[in-house]
Design an enzyme around this catalytic site. Structure first.
Site, short mmCIF file in Angstrom:
data_model
loop_
_atom_site.label_atom_id
_atom_site.label_comp_id
_atom_site.label_asym_id
_atom_site.label_seq_id
_atom_site.Cartn_x
_atom_site.Cartn_y
_atom_site.Cartn_z
N ASP A 158 0.68 -1.13 -0.12
CA ASP A 158 -0.08 0.16 0.04
C ASP A 158 0.83 1.41 0.16
O ASP A 158 0.64 2.33 0.43
CB ASP A 158 -0.96 0.04 1.29
CG ASP A 158 -1.78 -1.23 1.31
OD1 ASP A 158 -2.41 -1.74 0.46
OD2 ASP A 158 -1.77 -1.77 2.42
N LYS A 181 2.37 2.21 -5.08
CA LYS A 181 3.25 1.64 -6.39
C LYS A 181 2.26 1.86 -7.65
O LYS A 181 3.14 2.13 -8.62
CB LYS A 181 3.28 -0.14 -6.01
CG LYS A 181 4.55 -0.47 -4.91
CD LYS A 181 4.49 -2.01 -4.92
CE LYS A 181 3.10 -2.64 -4.51
NZ LYS A 181 2.61 -2.41 -3.12
N GLY A 225 -4.05 -4.51 -4.70
CA GLY A 225 -4.74 -3.65 -5.33
C GLY A 225 -3.82 -2.36 -5.67
O GLY A 225 -3.01 -2.00 -4.94
N HIS A 226 -3.92 -1.88 -6.88
CA HIS A 226 -3.32 -0.51 -7.19
C HIS A 226 -4.15 0.33 -7.84
O HIS A 226 -5.24 0.08 -8.53
CB HIS A 226 -2.23 -1.06 -8.68
CG HIS A 226 -1.27 -1.75 -8.01
ND1 HIS A 226 -0.25 -2.25 -8.95
CD2 HIS A 226 -0.60 -2.00 -7.06
CE1 HIS A 226 0.76 -2.78 -8.21
NE2 HIS A 226 0.30 -2.77 -6.90
N GLN A 278 1.88 -6.34 -3.03
CA GLN A 278 2.01 -6.18 -1.66
C GLN A 278 3.50 -5.70 -1.40
O GLN A 278 3.70 -4.33 -1.99
CB GLN A 278 2.10 -7.55 -1.23
CG GLN A 278 0.78 -8.08 -1.18
CD GLN A 278 0.47 -9.14 -2.42
OE1 GLN A 278 1.54 -9.73 -3.04
NE2 GLN A 278 -0.69 -9.42 -2.62
#
Length: 428
Positions: A13, A16, A40-41, A222
């Site tokens: 988080d 990225k 998630g991005h 991650q």
């Protein structure tokens, strides 16, 4: 010019998605090399927000994007995400997206097992319940169904039988109903024509791309502190998240990773369970969470917040061979009179400069802090170091000293262009 590998250098988080999107302008190909759709991005491009969890960030830029063999792929989710992004005006075709034909699949039975275990556990890991861990278990247990198997009915039937021989006793022990082998086969045969057009030997494609002199951006999911070997075990993810996995998870070879860019938040956050030495339970922690909009892209869970932990990031720099870092969310620290940075730990009368592996030691760590002056001016949206307050620059320089790596990029907002380039990773 070097390839670049982007990894999270904390617990994930770190932002990225934005940095990979920004770097995609300088790359020819973007590759995901581990994890699944538990990561998630969030990308903000020209005011439009894209939330990706399996597709490489390069698709938004129209760059050739590869899902490598190190990723475990939920094919139903992949098709759903392709449809969702298509609805935002980005058409995902086999010319844009390549799926490694030797990647392993996540099946509904993996999700069932993941959720049932987490519900029954006395000490929860805090998984997303999406089947990632069980899918990796089947991969190393040599019973996984891979993308290429979708083109071979006889292989698929035999593999389903082998898979269920393992899963049926597990499901019965957890009170889950047996899986209908015929129904699973039918489901996989139905989606095969939609998945197989994307399937190719990704390693062969990447070998040709690198030999042609094109630049590859490897995108990790991650963070390094969630690595199954080097993270805060057992409160980790189920894959290797360190930079070395870029080679194994894409088939490009160990020299192909190039410049390793560690993404580091200007403070620290963590989702789920596990040790967190600098976690704050007071108004300061709440303020960091609110100003940083600290909620998971995939789960929506509130993230735990704390001061910057230089000891942990220093460890991450060593484990990943980090060439430089991208420091994100500097603007969240605007307005703090003083800031704290953890430089080590005390445990049992001993001072440690690193994060220990033992659970008992981890649970009893007491952070050793260094205090720094904050700043009242705003850094939000700054695109040049000349626009930063003097104390913000001092904060950045002190972090460089403490972690043993230079800051290559500074991010001052979620917007792609609110980024200060201090060193170009593709030129180093």
């Amino acid at each position: 010019m070097a390839n670049v590998t982007v990894i999270g250098a904390q617990w994930g988080d770190e932002g990225k998605g934005k940095l990979v999107d920004w770097l995609s302008n300088r790359a020819d190909v973007v590759v995901r090399f581990q994890g699944g759709h538990n990561a998630g991005h969030t990308l903000v491009v020209e005011g439009k927000t894209y939330k990706l969890s399996l597709l490489p960030s390069g698709v938004v830029q129209g760059k050739l994007s590869v899902i490598g063999n190190g990723v475990v792929v939920d094919p139903w989710h992949l098709l759903s995400e392709i449809e969702k992004i298509g609805g935002q005006g980005v058409a995902i075709t086999p010319d844009l997206l390549v799926l490694a034909d030797n990647a392993c699949l996540i099946l509904p039975l993996h999700r069932d097992l993941d959720q049932a275990r987490e519900a029954a556990a006395a000490n929860k890991i805090g998984t997303t319940g999406r089947g990632i861990g069980p899918a990796y278990e089947d991969k190393v247990g040599r019973r996984a169904i891979r993308v290429a198997d979708l083109a071979d009915r006889s292989a698929l039937e035999a593999k389903i039988d082998r898979l269920l021989a393992h899963h049926t006793p597990l499901r019965r022990g957890l009170g889950l109903p047996d899986v209908d082998a015929g129904a699973l086969l039918a489901e996989l045969e139905t989606l095969a024509p939609q998945i197989l057009p994307f399937a190719r030997p990704a390693w062969l494609l990447l070998d040709e791309i690198v030999k042609s002199g094109k630049r590859v951006l490897f995108e990790g999911a991650q963070g390094a502190l969630l690595d199954v070997d080097h993270g805060t075990y057992p409160y980790v993810t189920s894959s290797n998240t360190v930079a070395g996995q870029a080679a194994a998870g894409s088939g490009i070879g160990p020299r192909g990773a190039g410049y390793v860019l560690g993404i580091v938040k200007a403070y620290t956050t963590r989702v789920g369970e596990g040790p967190f030495p600098t976690e704050l339970f007071d108004a300061v922690g709440q303020r960091l969470g609110e100003r940083g909009h600290e909620f998971g892209t995939v789960t929506g869970r509130a993230r735990r917040c704390g001061w910057f932990d230089a000891a942990l990031v220093r460890q991450s720099v060593a484990l990943n061979g980090i060439s430089g870092i991208a420091l994100t969310k500097l603007d969240v620290l605007d307005g703090f009179e003083t800031l704290k940075v953890c430089v080590g730990y005390k445990v049992g009368g001993e001072t440690l400069s690193y994060f220990p592996a033992g659970l008992k030691a981890q649970a009893s760590l007491e952070p050793v802090y260094e205090e720094l002056d904050g700043w009242s001016e705003t850094t939000a949206g700054a695109r040049d170091t000349r626009d930063l307050p003097a104390n913000a620059i001092k904060y950045v320089r002190r972090i460089e000293e403490l972690i043993g790596a230079p800051v290559a990029l500074l991010s001052t907002s979620p917007e792609r262009d609110d980024t200060i380039l201090m060193r170009d990773p593709f030129q180093d």
